[in-house]
Enzyme design. Sequence first.
Site, PDB file in Angstrom:
ATOM      1  N   ARG A 162      34.508  40.772  40.594  1.00 39.16           N
ATOM      2  CA  ARG A 162      35.058  41.214  41.877  1.00 39.16           C
ATOM      3  C   ARG A 162      35.465  42.677  41.768  1.00 39.16           C
ATOM      4  O   ARG A 162      36.589  42.979  41.377  1.00 39.16           O
ATOM      5  CB  ARG A 162      36.270  40.361  42.256  1.00 39.16           C
ATOM      6  CG  ARG A 162      35.974  38.862  42.340  1.00 39.16           C
ATOM      7  CD  ARG A 162      37.266  38.082  42.562  1.00 39.16           C
ATOM      8  NE  ARG A 162      37.037  36.640  42.584  1.00 39.16           N
ATOM      9  CZ  ARG A 162      38.000  35.742  42.723  1.00 39.16           C
ATOM     10  NH1 ARG A 162      39.271  36.150  42.821  1.00 39.16           N
ATOM     11  NH2 ARG A 162      37.724  34.452  42.730  1.00 39.16           N
TER      12      ARG A 162
ATOM     13  N   ASP B  57      36.727  46.340  42.823  1.00 40.80           N
ATOM     14  CA  ASP B  57      37.737  46.787  43.774  1.00 40.80           C
ATOM     15  C   ASP B  57      37.127  47.651  44.872  1.00 40.80           C
ATOM     16  O   ASP B  57      35.963  48.053  44.798  1.00 40.80           O
ATOM     17  CB  ASP B  57      38.819  47.601  43.055  1.00 40.80           C
ATOM     18  CG  ASP B  57      39.615  46.773  42.058  1.00 40.80           C
ATOM     19  OD1 ASP B  57      39.703  45.547  42.251  1.00 40.80           O
ATOM     20  OD2 ASP B  57      40.151  47.360  41.099  1.00 40.80           O
TER      21      ASP B  57
ATOM     22  N   ARG C 261      40.519  51.337  35.891  1.00 35.14           N
ATOM     23  CA  ARG C 261      41.058  52.563  36.486  1.00 35.14           C
ATOM     24  C   ARG C 261      42.442  52.885  35.950  1.00 35.14           C
ATOM     25  O   ARG C 261      42.808  54.056  35.798  1.00 35.14           O
ATOM     26  CB  ARG C 261      41.065  52.446  38.007  1.00 35.14           C
ATOM     27  CG  ARG C 261      39.657  52.445  38.600  1.00 35.14           C
ATOM     28  CD  ARG C 261      39.694  52.598  40.094  1.00 35.14           C
ATOM     29  NE  ARG C 261      40.201  51.410  40.747  1.00 35.14           N
ATOM     30  CZ  ARG C 261      40.828  51.402  41.919  1.00 35.14           C
ATOM     31  NH1 ARG C 261      41.078  52.545  42.548  1.00 35.14           N
ATOM     32  NH2 ARG C 261      41.229  50.282  42.453  1.00 35.14           N
TER      33      ARG C 261
END
Length: 246
Positions: free
Chosen positions: A49, A51, A194
């Site tokens: 999944r 972002d 990130r």
Amino acid sequence: MRYFMRLAYRGANFHGWQTQPNDVSVQETLEQAMTMVMRTPIKITGAGRTDAGVNAAMMVAHFDAEPIADPVRLVHQLNSVLCKDIAVYSIFPVHDDAHARFDATSRTYKYFVDTAKNPFHYPLSWKCPPDLDFNLMNEAAEHLMEYIDFTSFSKLHTDVKTNNCRITHARWEREGSQWVFTITADRFLRNMVRAIVGTLVEVGRHKITVEQFCEIIEKKDRCKAGTSMPGNALFLWDITYPYRIE
């Protein structure tokens, strides 16, 4: 029958992979195109999944359907109706209990940065300070393999049962005019890559030491880690399975 699909997408115009209310997602866009072309409702399950804004150079998904006479023709049909941000590469049959997400043994992400302004890489790269200490950032990145719990790099209030991940590779390397951070693990948490990159950048700016980087991991507190980096420079790059999928 069950089929696997290999595809890629540019994430700028999507609020991530997963279908969600009131936002455009890759999953929903793909399901709508498949339902129209195949003339029957189709639901797909992705290997991960990503972002909002994050890209995928290679995503794998599976779906169930009646036998497809010509998968190559179906790929062409889907690409003709899908938006320019999504490309389907191949569709092929797999065994009935194959699962794109649960069967995956590793996932690899890459984060691209430029130390000098480059109009041909923007917006798929982050313009970083020219004096980042990549050697020190690699020294810190090596310690990621020593830990399992990455709560400090996870988005808060997620629905996962555990924040444990096994990282097997994490390194910055020069590729042409860019620096690229490549990281491989059995699974990733939301926002994890990130947040790791953002904290490594703090190391590269000499704002925190390598020892402090390790302490951030050990504190298991997202508030202690660095800023989450922009998603436009992040790519889901590869996914591996314990069996040949094509």
